[in-house]
Write an enzyme that holds these catalytic residues in place. Sequence first.
Site, mmCIF file in Angstrom:
data_model
loop_
_atom_site.group_PDB
_atom_site.id
_atom_site.type_symbol
_atom_site.label_atom_id
_atom_site.label_comp_id
_atom_site.label_asym_id
_atom_site.label_seq_id
_atom_site.Cartn_x
_atom_site.Cartn_y
_atom_site.Cartn_z
ATOM 1 N N ALA A 84 2.755 -0.639 5.093
ATOM 2 C CA ALA A 84 2.186 -0.622 6.446
ATOM 3 C C ALA A 84 1.594 -1.970 6.858
ATOM 4 C CB ALA A 84 1.118 0.465 6.536
ATOM 5 N N HIS A 92 12.331 -3.017 3.337
ATOM 6 C CA HIS A 92 11.869 -1.655 3.625
ATOM 7 C C HIS A 92 12.875 -0.666 3.093
ATOM 8 C CE1 HIS A 92 8.754 -3.422 5.952
ATOM 9 N NE2 HIS A 92 9.664 -4.171 6.547
ATOM 10 N N GLU A 101 11.828 -9.798 3.126
ATOM 11 C CA GLU A 101 11.076 -8.614 3.570
ATOM 12 C C GLU A 101 11.951 -7.388 3.346
ATOM 13 O OE1 GLU A 101 9.975 -8.755 7.721
ATOM 14 O OE2 GLU A 101 9.646 -6.587 7.780
ATOM 15 N N PRO A 130 0.792 -1.227 0.000
ATOM 16 C CA PRO A 130 0.000 0.000 0.000
ATOM 17 C C PRO A 130 0.823 1.276 0.000
ATOM 18 C CG PRO A 130 -0.123 -1.113 2.120
ATOM 19 C CD PRO A 130 0.517 -2.066 1.168
ATOM 20 N N ASN A 131 0.400 2.183 -0.823
ATOM 21 C CA ASN A 131 0.931 3.548 -0.947
ATOM 22 C C ASN A 131 2.275 3.628 -1.655
ATOM 23 O OD1 ASN A 131 -1.270 4.883 0.400
ATOM 24 N ND2 ASN A 131 -0.527 3.963 2.288
ATOM 25 N N TYR A 163 11.826 8.408 1.641
ATOM 26 C CA TYR A 163 11.755 7.332 0.637
ATOM 27 C C TYR A 163 12.535 7.620 -0.645
ATOM 28 C CZ TYR A 163 7.981 5.784 3.702
ATOM 29 O OH TYR A 163 7.258 5.376 4.793
ATOM 30 N N ARG A 198 5.971 12.292 -2.737
ATOM 31 C CA ARG A 198 6.005 12.955 -1.417
ATOM 32 C C ARG A 198 7.049 12.266 -0.550
ATOM 33 N NH1 ARG A 198 1.280 11.966 1.341
ATOM 34 N NH2 ARG A 198 0.360 10.779 -0.341
ATOM 35 N N ASN A 238 7.909 -5.692 -0.238
ATOM 36 C CA ASN A 238 7.751 -4.501 0.594
ATOM 37 C C ASN A 238 6.260 -4.368 0.844
ATOM 38 O OD1 ASN A 238 7.598 -2.094 1.912
ATOM 39 N ND2 ASN A 238 8.917 -0.962 0.502
ATOM 40 N N ARG A 290 12.545 4.728 13.212
ATOM 41 C CA ARG A 290 11.346 5.554 13.032
ATOM 42 C C ARG A 290 10.382 5.355 14.207
ATOM 43 N NH1 ARG A 290 9.188 4.929 7.103
ATOM 44 N NH2 ARG A 290 8.042 6.812 7.756
HETATM 45 O O1 CA2 Z 1 10.318 1.872 4.442
HETATM 46 C C1 CA2 Z 1 9.483 1.216 3.799
HETATM 47 O O2 CA2 Z 1 9.698 0.754 2.694
HETATM 48 C C2 CA2 Z 1 8.072 1.022 4.374
HETATM 49 O O3 CA2 Z 1 7.678 -0.321 4.100
HETATM 50 C C3 CA2 Z 1 7.172 1.995 3.644
HETATM 51 C C4 CA2 Z 1 5.740 2.053 4.183
HETATM 52 C C5 CA2 Z 1 5.725 2.190 5.697
HETATM 53 O O4 CA2 Z 1 4.403 2.094 6.173
HETATM 54 C C6 CA2 Z 1 6.600 1.145 6.367
HETATM 55 O O5 CA2 Z 1 6.581 1.382 7.780
HETATM 56 C C7 CA2 Z 1 8.025 1.222 5.873
HETATM 57 C C8 CA2 Z 1 4.967 3.237 3.596
HETATM 58 C C9 CA2 Z 1 5.018 3.342 2.113
HETATM 59 C C10 CA2 Z 1 4.384 4.650 1.711
HETATM 60 O O6 CA2 Z 1 5.176 5.232 0.716
HETATM 61 C C11 CA2 Z 1 4.970 6.533 0.392
HETATM 62 C C12 CA2 Z 1 5.842 7.066 -0.514
HETATM 63 C C13 CA2 Z 1 5.703 8.385 -0.886
HETATM 64 C C14 CA2 Z 1 4.696 9.162 -0.353
HETATM 65 C C15 CA2 Z 1 3.830 8.613 0.560
HETATM 66 C C16 CA2 Z 1 3.959 7.300 0.929
#
Ligand code: CA2
Length: 155
Positions: free
Chosen positions: A82, A105, A103, A10-11, A23, A18, A79, A112
């Site tokens: 969340a 990230h 897995e 997701p996302n 990221y 953003r 990946n 974090r």
């Molecule tokens: O660090 C990672 O790759 C995460 O898996 C990314 C997830 C987060 O919930 C994990 O705790 C760690 C979130 C991905 C959302 O990605 C976005 C990228 C750009 C803008 C908004 C969200």
Amino acid sequence: MKTILILNGPNLNLLGTREPAVYGSETLADVEALCRAEAARHGATADCRQSNHEGQLVDWIHEAGRNYAAGTLLGVVLNAGAYTHTSVALHDAIKGTNVPVIELHISNVHAREPFRHHSFLSPAARAVMAGFGVAGYALAIAGLVRISEAPKPGV
Ligand code: CA2
């Protein structure tokens, strides 16, 4: 030629739009191109997929299990976003299929918020990669290839 399945949850379709400090500025399309190039370096093909839906990720892991058993898939780089921190369903899917899952990230989740420190997936995953930015995808693919060549942990 074997396939490596790259699953983004997701996302992650928002990558590059953003939160670049967390990221990076690469888009999901950039990440998928990087994965295809790294897989090709190892004589494999990257099958890259993204979904915002937990059940879809579960279904893809089941499919990966069947393809792993058939000998056409090397493993999965996952990946789960969340869902990492919430999903017993993904834990059970990985456990239930026997397919090697790395897995991944992008960020160092342990540096974090506390709610990102627990992963339901780590106990079922073959290995965990975190904090290398999007370069981690290439490192995870290389690691998966290495594991598949030397199946015993630590060898
Ligand atoms: O660090 C990672 O790759 C995460 O898996 C990314 C997830 C987060 O919930 C994990 O705790 C760690 C979130 C991905 C959302 O990605 C976005 C990228 C750009 C803008 C908004 C969200």
